[in-house]
Each structure stands twice: as structure tokens, then as C-alpha cells.
Design a protein around this motif. Structure first.
Motif, PDB file in Angstrom:
ATOM      1  N   LEU A 149      -4.263   0.675  -1.616  1.00  0.00           N
ATOM      2  CA  LEU A 149      -4.466   0.063  -3.169  1.00  0.00           C
ATOM      3  C   LEU A 149      -4.217  -1.373  -3.034  1.00  0.00           C
ATOM      4  O   LEU A 149      -3.661  -2.009  -2.073  1.00  0.00           O
ATOM      5  N   SER A 150      -5.125  -2.158  -4.157  1.00  0.00           N
ATOM      6  CA  SER A 150      -4.523  -3.554  -4.186  1.00  0.00           C
ATOM      7  C   SER A 150      -2.915  -3.560  -4.410  1.00  0.00           C
ATOM      8  O   SER A 150      -2.408  -3.013  -5.181  1.00  0.00           O
ATOM      9  N   TYR A 151      -2.519  -4.960  -3.992  1.00  0.00           N
ATOM     10  CA  TYR A 151      -1.275  -5.046  -3.923  1.00  0.00           C
ATOM     11  C   TYR A 151      -0.957  -5.805  -5.356  1.00  0.00           C
ATOM     12  O   TYR A 151      -1.499  -6.934  -5.421  1.00  0.00           O
ATOM     13  N   ILE A 186       0.115   0.603  -0.202  1.00  0.00           N
ATOM     14  CA  ILE A 186      -0.364   1.774   0.581  1.00  0.00           C
ATOM     15  C   ILE A 186       1.016   3.068   0.122  1.00  0.00           C
ATOM     16  O   ILE A 186       1.919   2.761   0.149  1.00  0.00           O
ATOM     17  N   LYS A 187       0.189   3.735  -0.874  1.00  0.00           N
ATOM     18  CA  LYS A 187       0.887   4.927  -1.299  1.00  0.00           C
ATOM     19  C   LYS A 187       0.743   6.185  -0.481  1.00  0.00           C
ATOM     20  O   LYS A 187      -0.348   6.466  -0.010  1.00  0.00           O
ATOM     21  N   VAL A 188       1.879   6.422   0.158  1.00  0.00           N
ATOM     22  CA  VAL A 188       1.935   7.688   1.186  1.00  0.00           C
ATOM     23  C   VAL A 188       2.569   8.705   0.507  1.00  0.00           C
ATOM     24  O   VAL A 188       3.847   9.003  -0.198  1.00  0.00           O
ATOM     25  N   THR A 199      -2.624   1.569 -13.499  1.00  0.00           N
ATOM     26  CA  THR A 199      -2.510   2.641 -12.493  1.00  0.00           C
ATOM     27  C   THR A 199      -2.008   3.803 -12.843  1.00  0.00           C
ATOM     28  O   THR A 199      -1.947   4.138 -14.050  1.00  0.00           O
ATOM     29  N   ASP A 200      -1.900   4.785 -11.582  1.00  0.00           N
ATOM     30  CA  ASP A 200      -1.329   5.889 -11.839  1.00  0.00           C
ATOM     31  C   ASP A 200      -2.273   6.956 -12.817  1.00  0.00           C
ATOM     32  O   ASP A 200      -1.638   7.360 -13.989  1.00  0.00           O
ATOM     33  N   PHE A 201      -3.312   7.348 -12.146  1.00  0.00           N
ATOM     34  CA  PHE A 201      -4.315   8.076 -12.883  1.00  0.00           C
ATOM     35  C   PHE A 201      -4.218   9.636 -12.564  1.00  0.00           C
ATOM     36  O   PHE A 201      -5.006  10.427 -12.821  1.00  0.00           O
ATOM     37  N   GLY A 250       4.868  -6.751  -9.792  1.00  0.00           N
ATOM     38  CA  GLY A 250       5.298  -5.529  -9.940  1.00  0.00           C
ATOM     39  C   GLY A 250       4.895  -4.826 -11.380  1.00  0.00           C
ATOM     40  O   GLY A 250       3.627  -5.059 -11.959  1.00  0.00           O
ATOM     41  N   GLU A 251       6.053  -4.085 -11.948  1.00  0.00           N
ATOM     42  CA  GLU A 251       5.574  -3.253 -13.331  1.00  0.00           C
ATOM     43  C   GLU A 251       5.514  -4.338 -14.375  1.00  0.00           C
ATOM     44  O   GLU A 251       6.382  -4.928 -14.595  1.00  0.00           O
ATOM     45  N   LEU A 252       4.665  -4.021 -15.636  1.00  0.00           N
ATOM     46  CA  LEU A 252       4.883  -4.686 -16.711  1.00  0.00           C
ATOM     47  C   LEU A 252       6.316  -4.294 -17.514  1.00  0.00           C
ATOM     48  O   LEU A 252       6.959  -5.251 -17.942  1.00  0.00           O
ATOM     49  N   GLY A 263       7.369   7.232  -6.366  1.00  0.00           N
ATOM     50  CA  GLY A 263       7.446   8.290  -7.461  1.00  0.00           C
ATOM     51  C   GLY A 263       7.955   9.474  -7.009  1.00  0.00           C
ATOM     52  O   GLY A 263       8.291  10.074  -6.177  1.00  0.00           O
ATOM     53  N   SER A 264       7.311  10.443  -8.162  1.00  0.00           N
ATOM     54  CA  SER A 264       7.560  11.835  -7.737  1.00  0.00           C
ATOM     55  C   SER A 264       7.028  12.720  -6.448  1.00  0.00           C
ATOM     56  O   SER A 264       7.829  13.642  -6.209  1.00  0.00           O
ATOM     57  N   TYR A 265       6.122  12.017  -5.999  1.00  0.00           N
ATOM     58  CA  TYR A 265       5.596  12.495  -4.754  1.00  0.00           C
ATOM     59  C   TYR A 265       5.088  11.776  -3.781  1.00  0.00           C
ATOM     60  O   TYR A 265       4.369  11.764  -2.849  1.00  0.00           O
ATOM     61  N   SER A 266       5.514  10.266  -4.057  1.00  0.00           N
ATOM     62  CA  SER A 266       4.861   9.420  -2.986  1.00  0.00           C
ATOM     63  C   SER A 266       5.886   8.181  -3.009  1.00  0.00           C
ATOM     64  O   SER A 266       6.739   8.071  -3.708  1.00  0.00           O
ATOM     65  N   THR A 267       5.621   7.346  -2.006  1.00  0.00           N
ATOM     66  CA  THR A 267       6.264   6.425  -1.449  1.00  0.00           C
ATOM     67  C   THR A 267       5.360   5.077  -1.493  1.00  0.00           C
ATOM     68  O   THR A 267       4.321   5.445  -0.617  1.00  0.00           O
TER      69      THR A 267
HETATM   70  P1  ATP Z   1       5.105   9.089 -10.460  1.00  0.00           P
HETATM   71  O1  ATP Z   1       3.936   9.441  -9.679  1.00  0.00           O
HETATM   72  O2  ATP Z   1       6.387  10.057 -10.478  1.00  0.00           O
HETATM   73  O3  ATP Z   1       4.662   9.078 -12.079  1.00  0.00           O
HETATM   74  P2  ATP Z   1       5.118   6.349 -10.040  1.00  0.00           P
HETATM   75  O4  ATP Z   1       3.850   6.246 -10.895  1.00  0.00           O
HETATM   76  O5  ATP Z   1       6.247   5.437 -10.180  1.00  0.00           O
HETATM   77  O6  ATP Z   1       5.909   7.738 -10.303  1.00  0.00           O
HETATM   78  P3  ATP Z   1       3.899   5.568  -7.475  1.00  0.00           P
HETATM   79  O7  ATP Z   1       2.436   5.510  -8.060  1.00  0.00           O
HETATM   80  O8  ATP Z   1       4.355   6.452  -6.417  1.00  0.00           O
HETATM   81  O9  ATP Z   1       4.702   6.547  -8.507  1.00  0.00           O
HETATM   82  O10 ATP Z   1       4.509   4.042  -7.356  1.00  0.00           O
HETATM   83  C1  ATP Z   1       6.071   4.029  -7.006  1.00  0.00           C
HETATM   84  C2  ATP Z   1       6.174   2.554  -7.244  1.00  0.00           C
HETATM   85  O11 ATP Z   1       5.681   1.712  -6.354  1.00  0.00           O
HETATM   86  C3  ATP Z   1       5.942   2.052  -8.923  1.00  0.00           C
HETATM   87  O12 ATP Z   1       6.876   2.350  -9.556  1.00  0.00           O
HETATM   88  C4  ATP Z   1       5.608   0.561  -8.531  1.00  0.00           C
HETATM   89  O13 ATP Z   1       6.681  -0.203  -8.763  1.00  0.00           O
HETATM   90  C5  ATP Z   1       5.239   0.486  -7.032  1.00  0.00           C
HETATM   91  N1  ATP Z   1       3.798   0.429  -7.143  1.00  0.00           N
HETATM   92  C6  ATP Z   1       3.200   1.372  -6.841  1.00  0.00           C
HETATM   93  N2  ATP Z   1       1.756   1.003  -6.835  1.00  0.00           N
HETATM   94  C7  ATP Z   1       1.520  -0.329  -6.605  1.00  0.00           C
HETATM   95  C8  ATP Z   1       0.841  -1.371  -6.388  1.00  0.00           C
HETATM   96  N3  ATP Z   1      -0.488  -1.105  -6.120  1.00  0.00           N
HETATM   97  N4  ATP Z   1       1.336  -2.620  -5.974  1.00  0.00           N
HETATM   98  C9  ATP Z   1       2.680  -3.043  -6.089  1.00  0.00           C
HETATM   99  N5  ATP Z   1       3.528  -2.061  -6.346  1.00  0.00           N
HETATM  100  C10 ATP Z   1       3.040  -0.755  -6.489  1.00  0.00           C
END
Ligand code: ATP
Length: 306
Positions: free
Chosen positions: A95-97, A43-45, A158-160, A101-103, A23-27
Motif C-alpha cells: 500500500l501507499s505509505y 505492507i500489510k501482512v 483506508t480499511d475497506f 499516520g491516522e487522523l 489490526g485484528s487480522y494483520s500487521t
Molecule cells: P482492523 O483491521 O482490526 O479494523 P486496522 O484497520 O487498524 O484494524 P490495519 O489496516 O492492519 O488494521 O492497520 C494497522 C495499523 O497500521 C493502523 O492502525 C495504522 O496505524 C497502520 N497503517 C495501516 N495502513 C497504513 C499505511 N498505508 N501507511 C501507514 N500506516 C498504516
């Protein structure tokens, strides 16, 4: 009475596997627990340096606080935060895995969802959203990218990072939050908007306020998108999208056989004035969702094809 120090977690407790995305600030990486190789996490780093440089400290803190407060009750529709820890360089969210993936990815693969699938997903989002709102939290960035799928294709929100947490003295029913330009969809950096504009509510655009109704607006956009494949408001650029949102300019393509019932529900959600917008409890009583047994969590969360 003796006290025991809680064991501190560290990245060395895990075997990091493939990258799941960034994402914008994480992998985000898939990882397994070294002591129990069957335990799989995401694991979000977040790089501390990057977070400070990009001014994201606020978002990371909100995300941690919200997931911690929601996580205590283990709602199946919310991604679970197991632990957070940090080392010299990074912050870590365990986080839970979400194996599926995404909807949004599923929707792209399927092109559209039929009404049974849409009802199945919509019911789960409503159930999770009701829980989130009951805790005084507004998500403020709901969209199919921020909804993940577990191994049974059940949803997890997710993404709060953009969420608003109600303070004790806020009026719970009529909560509105002034954005002060802090909403990620509305942060204008180098004259281009960050985030996705398509799900932003008209009250945020017109009055710089969002409330519980803003999440319901995003739900309406998603129901439309499930059935049509694309969100209702799309312009050539963000400004044009915003103009369409406040003018309520959207159209069903009539390419798919979409019931008048769901069109009625979407119409009742997509109202410019949030006071006129249907509430979650009214949505649950809408005829399009007649088949949903709201009292039986198992049924809401079991797959439609069972
Ligand atoms: P931003 O933070 O910029 O809005 P984002 O929400 O996509 O972007 P992250 O939350 O870092 O950023 O997630 C990056 C990607 O990792 C997501 O697009 C998603 O596909 C994957 N991901 C995130 N969390 C999980 C999870 N718990 N299980 C599986 N995949 C995940």
C-alpha cells in the motif's frame, strides 16, 4: 504473438522496516523496494492461518477487490494498493505509505481542529466519499482511525474490509444493504462488540440496513468530533451508545466557539431516518463549505496553511 509472464512479487523484493501497527487480522510494516530504496510502502501482512481461524477470509477478499477497483483511477483520497501477493504463510498488501499516520492520532495531539482545518478535512472526505459512492461502494466503517495522512497532511481513506460492493442490479440511488450481522461493528463475539460503535448509523441499528447515507452519518459524527474532540454519541458501553444514537442524543458542549453554520450542517446529517438525511451533493452546497472550490481539486487537496 508471444506473451510474457508478469513478474511475481514476493516479500524478498522488499526490506521490511519498523512495524506501523496491527489490526485484528494483520500487521503493517514500513518497507522499501530493494531495487529502489527511495520507494517506500506500507505492507500489510495477513497470516493465512489466523484469517481462516478468525473467519476473516471475506473481509480480506472484499478489501482486495475494493482497493483494486478503486485504485485504477488513482484518487488522492483513497489509499493506493500497488500489488498483492502471497507465500505459504501470509497474504501481502503493498500500500501507499501514510507517513503522518491516522487522523485520529492528529486529533488526539491537537485535542480539537478549528473550523478551517475541519472544513479542509471534511472537504477531502466528501470528495473521496463521492468517488467511492460513484463506484457503487459503501465504506461502512468510516472513522478517524480509518483515515490516514500523507506527507502533506492530505487524507487517504483506508480499511475497506467492511465495504459493500454494489451489484449491477442494485438501485444506485436508494441502495441499502442488509447487514446480516456481518458488519464488524455489529459482530457480537463473546458478548462484546468488535470495532467501534460510535459511528454506526441508526438504520443499521434499527433495521439492520446500511446505505450510502450510513457513510454520510459517519461523516456527520466525524465533523462533530473534529470540533469537539470526541464523537457525538458515547455511552458507558456499546449498548448505551446505540441507545443514544437511535434517540439522537448528542449535545454541543459550547466549550468552543463553534459556528451555528456547522451545527446546522451536522443537524441535517444526523437524522435518524436516512431518507431525511442531507446528501453529499447538498452538503457541498451548504454555507459552512462556501469557501471550498469543488471544481479545483488542487485547492481541495492543498493544505489550508498554504
Ligand atoms: P482492523 O483491521 O482490526 O479494523 P486496522 O484497520 O487498524 O484494524 P490495519 O489496516 O492492519 O488494521 O492497520 C494497522 C495499523 O497500521 C493502523 O492502525 C495504522 O496505524 C497502520 N497503517 C495501516 N495502513 C497504513 C499505511 N498505508 N501507511 C501507514 N500506516 C498504516
Amino acid at each position: 504473438m508471444s506473451s510474457y509472464a508478469l513478474k511475481k512479487h514476493s516479500p524478498h523484493d522488499y526490506i521490511f522496516k519498523q512495524e506501523l501497527g496491527h489490526g485484528s487480522y494483520s500487521t503493517v510494516y514500513k518497507a522499501v523496494d530493494k531495487k529502489n530504496l527511495k520507494k517506500c510502502f506500507a505492507i500489510k501482512v495477513c497470516s493465512k492461518r489466523h484469517i481462516i481461524k478468525e473467519n476473516k477470509v471475506k473481509y480480506v477478499t472484499i478489501e482486495k477487490n475494493v482497493l483494486n477497483s478503486l485504485g485504477r483511477e488513482n484518487h488522492p483520497g483513497i489509499i493506493k494498493l500497488y500489488y498483492t501477493f502471497h507465500d505459504q504463510d501470509n497474504l501481502y498488501f503493498v500500500l501507499s505509505y501514510a507517513i503522518n499516520g491516522e487522523l485520529l492520532q492528529l486529533l488526539h495531539k491537537m485535542k480539537t481542529f478549528n473550523e478551517v482545518w475541519s472544513i479542509h478535512f471534511c472537504a477531502q472526505i466528501i470528495d473521496a466519499l463521492e468517488f467511492i459512492h460513484s463506484k457503487g461502494i459503501i465504506h461502512r466503517d468510516l472513522k478517524p482511525e480509518n483515515i490516514l495522512l500523507d506527507k502533506n497532511s492530505n487524507l487517504m481513506i483506508t480499511d475497506f474490509g467492511a465495504a459493500y460492493i454494489q451489484k449491477n442490479n442494485d438501485n444506485k440511488e436508494n441502495i441499502t444493504t442488509k447487514s446480516n450481522g456481518s458488519h464488524p461493528c455489529l459482530v457480537n463475539t463473546n458478548s462484546s462488540f468488535v470495532g467501534t460503535a460510535e459511528y454506526v448509523s441508526p438504520e443499521l441499528l434499527l433495521y439492520n440496513h446500511s446505505g450510502y447515507g450510513s457513510d454520510i452519518w459517519a461523516l456527520g459524527c466525524m465533523i462533530f468530533q473534529f470540533l469537539e474532540g470526541l464523537p457525538p454519541f458515547r455511552g458507558e458501553n456499546e449498548l448505551k451508545t446505540f441507545e443514544k444514537i437511535v434517540a439522537l442524543e448528542y449535545k454541543w458542549s459550547d466549550q468552543f466557539k463553534i459556528s451555528s453554520l456547522v451545527k446546522d450542517l451536522v443537524r441535517k446529517i444526523l437524522t435518524v431516518n436516512p431518507q431525511d438525511r442531507i446528501t453529499l451533493s447538498e452538503i457541498k452546497k451548504h454555507s459552512w463549505l462556501n469557501l471550498v472550490d469543488w471544481d479545483n481539486k488542487q485547492k481541495i487537496w492543498s493544505s489550508v496553511w498554504n
